[in-house]
Structure formats: C-alpha cells, structure tokens
Design a protein around this motif. Structure first.
Motif, PDB file in Angstrom:
ATOM      1  N   THR A  70      -1.194   6.950  -7.528  1.00 26.67           N
ATOM      2  CA  THR A  70      -2.645   6.993  -7.750  1.00 26.67           C
ATOM      3  C   THR A  70      -3.075   5.582  -8.112  1.00 26.67           C
ATOM      4  OG1 THR A  70      -2.760   9.289  -8.498  1.00 26.67           O
ATOM      5  CG2 THR A  70      -4.491   7.792  -9.261  1.00 26.67           C
ATOM      6  N   ARG A  71      -3.993   5.050  -7.313  1.00 22.31           N
ATOM      7  CA  ARG A  71      -4.494   3.697  -7.577  1.00 22.31           C
ATOM      8  C   ARG A  71      -5.714   3.795  -8.479  1.00 22.31           C
ATOM      9  NH1 ARG A  71      -3.270  -0.859  -5.051  1.00 22.31           N
ATOM     10  NH2 ARG A  71      -2.233   0.340  -3.439  1.00 22.31           N
ATOM     11  N   GLY A 116       0.780  -1.227   0.000  1.00 26.89           N
ATOM     12  CA  GLY A 116       0.000   0.000   0.000  1.00 26.89           C
ATOM     13  C   GLY A 116       0.809   1.273   0.000  1.00 26.89           C
ATOM     14  N   ASP A 151      -6.958   7.712  -5.219  1.00 28.18           N
ATOM     15  CA  ASP A 151      -7.711   6.579  -5.765  1.00 28.18           C
ATOM     16  C   ASP A 151      -8.658   7.089  -6.832  1.00 28.18           C
ATOM     17  OD1 ASP A 151      -7.381   5.861  -2.565  1.00 28.18           O
ATOM     18  OD2 ASP A 151      -7.087   4.152  -3.895  1.00 28.18           O
ATOM     19  N   VAL A 202      -1.394   0.965 -10.278  1.00 23.56           N
ATOM     20  CA  VAL A 202      -0.973   2.170  -9.568  1.00 23.56           C
ATOM     21  C   VAL A 202      -0.034   2.966 -10.467  1.00 23.56           C
ATOM     22  CG1 VAL A 202       0.072   3.111  -7.478  1.00 23.56           C
ATOM     23  CG2 VAL A 202      -1.138   0.929  -7.381  1.00 23.56           C
ATOM     24  N   SER A 237      -5.681  -0.586 -15.327  1.00 22.88           N
ATOM     25  CA  SER A 237      -5.759  -0.665 -13.862  1.00 22.88           C
ATOM     26  C   SER A 237      -4.387  -0.884 -13.252  1.00 22.88           C
ATOM     27  CB  SER A 237      -6.701  -1.789 -13.448  1.00 22.88           C
ATOM     28  OG  SER A 237      -8.015  -1.527 -13.879  1.00 22.88           O
TER      29      SER A 237
END
Lengths: 112, 108
Positions: free
Chosen positions: B102-103, A40, B10, B84, B82
């Motif tokens: 940015t995901r 993450g 996101d 990151v 799709s």
C-alpha cells in the motif's frame, strides 16, 4: 551495530559482466534470502538458504546463483548480467522459518 | 501458493488523519510481518505478528490468522509515515512472500 550489511550500495554494470553482491549478517541467523524489487513492484524471492551449506531456488532464480559456505555470508552472483536484472536487491535473514526477518539496506544495480 | 492481497493500493491522507491498511490471505497463515519502506528505500520492521494485537506508539496491528487477514492501524498520521507498507507471510514452502504493498502519502 548488529544487523545485515550489503555491498555495494549501488553499481552500474555493463551487460555481459559478472557481478557478485555481498551480504553479511552478524546475528547468527540460520536462514538467509535474496530478493529483487523492481520499480513499483513488491519483493520477489530469488534464492534462499535455510542453513549453512544448503541453498534453494525462489520465485525468480534464473540468471542468479548463490552459495552459503558459512552462517554469516550469502553472496549473490550474476554470471552474465542483462539489462532485465536492473533492480534493487535486498538480502534478509531470520533465525528460523517462523521468526522475524530482517533486511539489509539494499543494493541498487543498473545493467547497461 | 497462498495469495496475499493488500488494500488499498494507494492512500492519500491529510496529516493527523487515521487509517487502516489490510492484508487478506487466500489461506490461513502461520507467520506474518508488516514492513514500512520509506522514501529512501529502506525496509523497516514494524510488527512481527502471527496472531493477536500489538501496539507501538501510533501504530498497531492485528492478525486473525483463522479468518485470513491482518490489519495495520496508523493513528494521527505524520508526513514521515509516507512510503509503502508491505505485509509478508510464509507461503506453503515456508518462504517469506510479500503482498503488493500500500503506497501511502501523508500531506502536511
């Protein structure tokens, strides 16, 4: 195919063991880098080498060491692995400080 | 050192939609790259763009170093977009430093 090769692809390691992650590039790039990427999060620089024979510390160097005996190879050593070193490790290289960087496929390391 | 903020953190798109991703810097930059990290974790080079505008298929990027930002445009998004997206630049010590990413999720 020219590029950066990392080995192993993945590894499960017992805490306290020594481990060396390998990185080899065949592009004759001067600068090489090791990053870690935790779940993450973005990539954080561990160590770098601007040219063969020199190395430097990045943002998170503790617990890691590197060497740069020649242009092509830049191994990363964990002298005594701890669970907090569980991460994905990426090696990168570029010709100079203001040139494009290229990354290896990563090594997924789990310390248990 | 130079701080890098990426926005949005996101993003969810319907397939076919367009989007703009942004990197803001706390100081001027002299070296900038955009990467795509796919769902398998591979970091793929998109653009090396210290200044100006470049295009590659459905993707394009613009960096205005003196105004401290770079933009990545994705047009007609596909599910394979799709992952990151990271921007990275040289910090004051000339080390390549990454933004938080940015995901992006593109739904069919």
């Amino acid at each position: 195919i020219a590029g950066i090769t990392q080995a192993p692809t993945s590894q499960i390691l017992a805490a306290g063991r020594r481990m060396t992650l390998r990185c080899t590039q065949d592009m004759r790039h001067n600068a090489m880098y090791w990053y870690r990427q935790d779940l993450g999060l973005g990539l954080r620089l561990i160590h770098y080498s601007n040219t063969a024979g020199t190395t430097g510390k990045g943002e998170v160097p503790d617990g890691y060491s590197v060497s740069r005996a020649n242009t092509d190879d830049f191994p990363l050593t964990l002298a005594s692995a701890v669970p907090s070193q569980t991460s994905v490790y990426f090696c990168a290289s570029r010709q100079g400080l203001n040139t494009e960087a290229f990354f290896g496929q990563g090594t997924r390391l789990t310390v248990v | 050192g130079i701080q890098v903020e990426q926005s949005p953190p996101d993003l969810i798109l319907q397939e076919g939609a367009n989007s703009t991703l942004r990197c803001n810097f706390s100081d001027s930059v002299n070296n900038l790259q955009w990467f795509h990290q796919n769902p398998w974790g591979q970091l793929i080079n998109l653009f090396y763009i210290p200044s100006g505008t470049k295009q590659n298929g459905r993707l394009s990027a613009t960096t205005v170093a003196t105004e401290r930002y770079s933009l990545l445009y994705i047009s007609s998004s596909q599910t394979t977009d799709s992952g990151v997206y990271f921007c990275a630049h040289n910090n004051a010590g000339n080390m390549l430093t990454f933004g938080g990413g940015t995901r992006l999720m593109v739904k069919p």
